[in-house]
Design a protein around this motif. Structure first.
Motif: not given
Lengths: 315, 274
Positions: B72-82
């Motif tokens: 998911h984080e490979v895309v520019l500006g993509a972030t995650v929580s959890g």
């Protein structure tokens, strides 16, 4: 021929509907313009060839291998200029290639979006600087810097190698190569960038998902798949370096000689034509025209090669 | 299996094997820039089973899948929580290298994407070479094993040096499955793996998924509900309501989700009313 092609391609009813005098006139005029361009190139080659006949018949193919250049005795050879052209272009490519391709990789793979657009535009603008401006910068900034600092430093440390030997002239193959490197950099960077950004996103993700680092993705996917585009960028840049005249004349030192040292002055085919055409008469004029012919043929060949490779890469 | 010389070790090993390939998603949310794509998803993926993620377009099912191997984080500006726990290690923990996560969690994409500059053999060997395997014999063995697992070996064994892109679409997708299996992952993620394929090729991929769950934990995103019903043991239904980012509506055994859904929205979706 054009009309045959058209009737061959379109079904009869559509063709009848498209007969229209305005279209026909437009078709004729644009065809004429297109043919005119082709005719200009052909005429140019023809003119150069006929005008250089005195030189061609006097020296024959030996012209390419002779190093003599004596307008007084009428002894002429092309080798010093061929050497100068190849040496400066090769040096320029060697210096500019890693930087241009590296910058392209940074811009497509690593840079944040806003940096991409700003830097990308700046790279394109470098290509728009007139060559005489590069020449001025070369004469007043680059050459003194080379003469007083860079070349003495290199001679002191690497002077044992023949390529880095001799007095630091400033003007010479090294200066011309450096200046050409700056000039071909935007071509290299922007054509490489296009080739790299044409590599599909899914290809990068495929390797990333296998546990690749960014560098491995650039090497094994981006550079590998953009290869023919990179070759096209290289050849296009080479074509520009081979034919560049103004900036080269201003910094190469203009001496029809071959030296091992890259600090020595030299001449290229383009620079000797620009330098000597004013005073040249008779045989010398024919010699310059023959040099022009050689340069034209080489440039056309290099450009054709670049186009063929670019076409293959977009296939 | 090891002989019972030391009973305790064998049982620990069995315990390890039972846990291998367990994926626990805890309170996972994901964003693309400011746009929220996934809201507070928690679910336990059972090891050595096929889990299907279903839901309408834009429900975040692909995003959830891509969060499981940090793609998911490979895309520019993509972030995650959890958290996403692989066995008991949080793949988003500090100091966890996404590269090592992706070696343990393989992925197959919607569009078959073999590397066009590489031969069939080199495509399959690509992940092994990234991991530093250079030994020819080892590579040969693993490439053959992966191609056999992907049910492609018999079709390509005589043309391993041909480019991977010379194969048919379905073969290309099985090549991509072999490529993902070659590095011996614990989990295999498949993002609509058959949606670009014809029905015959689709059937082969579906058979393959059922085969693969013997050795791997398979998570598949699909928009094809018949496919989910045919191949999966567990099904998770996601839905994005009011543009708030996809949330998990229902998760359970596939038969239960399709035949006796607990949630009305699930019922509407599986019966085609949504």
């Amino acid at each position: 021929m054009a009309r045959e092609l058209r009737t061959g391609m379109l079904p009869p009813r559509v063709r009848r509907a498209s007969i229209n005098w305005g279209d026909r006139a437009f078709h004729g005029i644009t065809t004429g313009f297109a043919l005119l361009i082709a005719a200009l190139v052909a005429l140019l080659v023809l003119e150069l060839a006929t005008e250089s006949v005195p030189a061609l018949s006097r020296f024959g193919p030996g012209f390419l291998a002779s190093t003599s250049w004596n307008p007084v005795t009428g002894e002429f050879g092309a080798l010093p200029f061929i050497y100068g052209t190849l040496a400066t272009s090769a040096l320029a490519l060697a210096l500019a290639w890693p930087i241009g391709v590296g910058a392209a990789a940074f811009l497509t793979e690593l840079a944040p979006r806003f940096v991409r657009s700003i830097l990308g535009t700046m790279v394109e603008m470098l290509a728009a600087v007139p060559s005489v401006v590069y020449g001025l910068w070369g004469v007043f900034v680059l050459v003194p810097l080379l003469r007083e600092r860079v070349e003495p430093w290199l001679i002191e440390r690497l002077g044992v190698l023949p390529v880095f030997s001799g007095p630091p002239f400033g003007l010479g193959v090294f200066a011309a190569g450096l200046l050409l490197a700056v000039m071909i950099l935007p071509t290299l960077a922007s054509v490489s960038r296009e080739a790299m950004s044409a590599v599909p996103r899914g290809q990068r993700e495929a390797l990333l998902a296998l546990g690749a680092t960014r560098w491995e993705v650039i090497r094994a996917v981006v550079l590998a798949q953009a290869r023919s585009g990179l070759v096209a960028a290289t050849v296009l840049a080479l074509g520009r370096a081979l034919g560049e005249t103004m900036a080269t004349v201003m910094v190469i030192g203009n001496s029809p000689s071959i030296n091992v040292s890259i600090f020595a002055p030299a001449s290229t085919m383009a620079s000797v034509i620009a330098n000597d055409f004013n005073e040249a008469t008779g045989l010398q004029k024919a010699v310059l025209l023959e040099l022009g012919l050689i340069l034209l043929v080489v440039s056309l060949a290099v450009n054709t090669a670049a186009r063929l490779m670019a076409a293959r890469s977009t296939r | 299996m090891q002989m019972t010389r030391d009973l305790r070790i064998v049982s620990v090993q069995e315990w390890r094997e039972a846990a291998e390939g367990t994926v626990s998603v805890r309170g996972l949310s994901a964003w693309y820039g400011r746009h929220r794509a996934l809201t507070d998803v928690s679910l336990e993926v059972r090891p050595r089973s096929v889990t299907a993620l279903i839901g309408p377009s834009g429900c975040g099912k692909s995003t959830l899948l891509r969060c499981l191997n940090r793609m998911h984080e490979v895309v520019l500006g993509a972030t995650v929580s959890g958290q996403v726990l692989l066995e008991d290690e949080d793949v988003y923990g500090s100091g966890v290298d996404p590269v090592s996560v992706r070696r343990r969690v393989g992925m197959v994409f919607q569009q078959p994407n073999p590397f066009p500059t590489m031969s069939i053999y080199d495509n399959v060997a690509a992940g092994l070479r990234l991991a530093g395997t250079r030994n020819r014999g080892v590579l040969d063995g693993k490439v053959e094993q992966a191609l056999r697992q992907a049910a492609l070996w018999d079709e390509v064994k005589d043309k391993l040096r041909k480019p991977g892109t010379a194969l048919s679409g379905g073969q290309q997708q099985r090549l991509c499955i072999a490529r993902a299996l070659a590095v011996d992952p614990e989990v295999l993620l498949m993002d609509e793996p058959a949606s670009a394929l014809d029905p015959v090729a689709t059937a082969r991929i579906e058979e393959l998924m059922v085969e693969l769950k013997r050795d791997y934990t398979v998570v598949v995103v699909t928009h094809n509900m018949q496919q989910a019903a045919r191949v999966s043991d567990y099904t998770a239904f996601l839905l994005s309501e009011d543009g708030g980012g996809g949330a998990l509506v229902e998760y359970g055994e596939t038969r239960q989700v399709f035949e006796e859904p607990r949630d009305e929205r699930t019922r509407d979706y599986v019966t085609g009313r949504l």
